[in-house]
Write an enzyme that holds these catalytic residues in place. Sequence first.
Site, short mmCIF file in Angstrom:
data_model
loop_
_atom_site.label_atom_id
_atom_site.label_comp_id
_atom_site.label_asym_id
_atom_site.label_seq_id
_atom_site.Cartn_x
_atom_site.Cartn_y
_atom_site.Cartn_z
N THR A 211 0.90 -1.15 0.00
CA THR A 211 0.00 0.00 0.00
C THR A 211 0.94 1.20 0.00
O THR A 211 2.04 1.12 0.57
CB THR A 211 -0.90 0.04 1.26
OG1 THR A 211 -0.08 0.13 2.42
CG2 THR A 211 -1.81 -1.19 1.35
N HIS A 212 0.56 2.26 -0.64
CA HIS A 212 1.43 3.45 -0.79
C HIS A 212 2.77 3.09 -1.43
O HIS A 212 3.77 3.78 -1.22
CB HIS A 212 1.70 4.12 0.56
CG HIS A 212 0.47 4.32 1.40
ND1 HIS A 212 -0.27 5.47 1.38
CD2 HIS A 212 -0.15 3.48 2.27
CE1 HIS A 212 -1.30 5.35 2.22
NE2 HIS A 212 -1.25 4.15 2.76
N SER B 133 18.77 -0.37 -25.72
CA SER B 133 19.11 1.04 -25.88
C SER B 133 20.20 1.13 -26.94
O SER B 133 21.07 0.26 -27.03
CB SER B 133 19.62 1.60 -24.56
OG SER B 133 20.43 2.73 -24.80
N LYS C 93 21.07 -2.28 -21.29
CA LYS C 93 19.67 -2.00 -20.99
C LYS C 93 18.68 -2.99 -21.60
O LYS C 93 18.87 -3.48 -22.70
CB LYS C 93 19.31 -0.60 -21.50
CG LYS C 93 20.07 0.50 -20.80
CD LYS C 93 19.30 1.06 -19.63
CE LYS C 93 18.25 2.03 -20.12
NZ LYS C 93 17.62 2.74 -19.03
N GLU D 175 5.55 0.60 -20.99
CA GLU D 175 5.44 2.06 -20.92
C GLU D 175 4.38 2.58 -21.89
O GLU D 175 3.59 3.47 -21.56
CB GLU D 175 6.79 2.70 -21.22
CG GLU D 175 7.84 2.40 -20.15
CD GLU D 175 9.23 2.75 -20.64
OE1 GLU D 175 9.64 3.90 -20.47
OE2 GLU D 175 9.91 1.87 -21.22
N TYR E 13 -30.11 14.80 -35.84
CA TYR E 13 -28.75 14.71 -36.39
C TYR E 13 -28.17 16.10 -36.62
O TYR E 13 -28.85 17.00 -37.10
CB TYR E 13 -28.78 13.95 -37.72
CG TYR E 13 -27.43 13.88 -38.39
CD1 TYR E 13 -26.50 12.90 -38.03
CD2 TYR E 13 -27.04 14.81 -39.36
CE1 TYR E 13 -25.25 12.84 -38.62
CE2 TYR E 13 -25.80 14.76 -39.96
CZ TYR E 13 -24.90 13.78 -39.58
OH TYR E 13 -23.66 13.73 -40.16
N GLN F 50 -20.53 13.65 -37.35
CA GLN F 50 -19.60 12.98 -38.26
C GLN F 50 -18.22 12.83 -37.61
O GLN F 50 -17.44 11.97 -37.98
CB GLN F 50 -19.50 13.77 -39.56
CG GLN F 50 -18.54 13.18 -40.58
CD GLN F 50 -18.76 13.79 -41.95
OE1 GLN F 50 -19.72 13.49 -42.64
NE2 GLN F 50 -17.86 14.68 -42.35
N LYS G 79 -16.54 9.36 -35.57
CA LYS G 79 -15.94 8.11 -36.04
C LYS G 79 -14.45 7.99 -35.80
O LYS G 79 -13.98 6.97 -35.28
CB LYS G 79 -16.27 7.90 -37.51
CG LYS G 79 -17.70 7.49 -37.70
CD LYS G 79 -18.16 7.56 -39.13
CE LYS G 79 -19.59 8.02 -39.19
NZ LYS G 79 -19.81 9.42 -38.76
N1 ARG Z 1 -21.10 11.21 -43.31
C1 ARG Z 1 -22.18 11.52 -42.42
C2 ARG Z 1 -21.81 11.21 -40.99
O1 ARG Z 1 -20.90 10.50 -40.78
C3 ARG Z 1 -23.39 10.75 -42.81
C4 ARG Z 1 -24.68 11.36 -42.42
C5 ARG Z 1 -24.90 12.59 -43.19
N2 ARG Z 1 -26.23 13.09 -43.08
C6 ARG Z 1 -26.56 14.31 -43.50
N3 ARG Z 1 -27.76 14.66 -43.38
N4 ARG Z 1 -25.67 15.13 -43.98
O2 ARG Z 1 -22.43 11.67 -40.07
#
Ligand code: ARG
Length: 469
Positions: free
Chosen positions: A166-167, A288, A294, A301, A328, A333, A336
């Site tokens: 601990t610690h 190294s 080393k 890491e 939306y 967008q 992703k």
């Molecule tokens: N490429 C867009 C996205 O990833 C798809 C959806 C686009 N829809 C729109 N109404 N412009 O969100």
Amino acid sequence: MTDQPATKPQTANAMWGGRFAAGPDAIMEAINASIGFDKRLYAQDIAGSRAHAAMLAAQGVISTSDAEAIREGLLTVLSEIETGDFPFSTALEDIHMNVESRLKEIIGEPAGRLHTARSRNDQVATDFRLWVRDQTDAAIEGIEALQRAFLAQAEQGADWVMPGFTHLQTAQPVTWGHHMMAYVEMLGRDAARFRDARNRMNECPLGAAALAGTSFPIDRHMTAAALGFDRPAANSLDAVADRDFALEFLSAASICAMHLSRFAEELVIWSSAQFRFVRLSDRFSTGSSIMPQKRNPDAAELLRAKIARILGATVALFTMMKGLPLTYSKDMQEDKEQVFDAADTLMLSLAAMTGMVKDMTANVAVLRTAAASGFSTATDLADWLVRTLGLPFREAHHVTGSLVALAEKKGCDLPDLTLQDMQSVHPGITDAVFTVLGVDNSVASRMSYGGTAPAQVRAQIARWREILG
Ligand code: ARG
């Protein structure tokens, strides 16, 4: 400021440009396009389109021959992408329009019927859910592989004694198996979090269309089932606006990466020349370029750092989503790349940790010596005073403290004190005290449920062997 690139003379977008006289500026195209990264959704996009077309035909919205042409054409597109022959175009913005536009080149007019009763809004929500669902399954698999690696270490060293900290100060002796099993527990919760998220994410947005649903007589249950979802999402606005599934994936990934980072830190410490608790394999160490002696724990890491990227993605997506009005918005967008990077990072991290854990060798003798140093059995001594002499724990704690101070003064450990030394602090102490000062006795005595006694550790190993199958 640098010069702006020349405005690209271009005609209006073929997919949505009906009301436009001119095409987008080159900079507009650059900021708008997502094809550079969302091409990773191609398989999900094509699967979603196939399910949608089949449903449209079953419902009599499009003809069976059009649906058949669409199906064949989509398979051609799929194989073109998979063989690297697909002409991706930035002007076509994203994967959805790239696929549809190519489909039109291949099959002609019927391609234009695919987008009936659908929008890119429900399309992207569906594609992305399918992708995140796959990654969730992959994460669970990766976690279980790592659990098995820890289990194998635990089995091997269920009774190897090491210091528990601990610690980062020596606290009490524990067993190697017990320490390994602590990670099996953490990873078990990680896998459970992914499973839990998967259950919640498994609703299909397809058919929500732009946001309000559609006037066509679609069968959302059919598309949901075809894509392996449990049910269609029940509110079309929520269906296109929701990114909880991505946030839950990232949150679960962050917690898991935090666990990996903690073990990575232990490996960095344990593999140092000062500790020498473990030796990492050549396969997971680096040298190294200047210091020939080393062996650097680079993989550990890097794993310690990977949480930063994953948590960064999590914070980015939360920040991006907060304050977005329904439904939306193009902001979404940006979800992703964060999720792609976090998923890639997590999978690589799990694989690297699994390799390191499989390969590492504990230095059993060093662990044992370290376990016995630092007055690690002081609690055992205090417990003995309580049990045998009937002292209240607080007083026993005090007496033990004085004995530790005496040992420190004499430059020895607790088991090296003589009976006379002991009795000078408390006259009631007898020879029997020495049985509890050894590290093996110490760990073996911790038989409380979930304790470090080898018998308890073996019971937990058996339980996990059962769970992991
Ligand atoms: N490429 C867009 C996205 O990833 C798809 C959806 C686009 N829809 C729109 N109404 N412009 O969100």
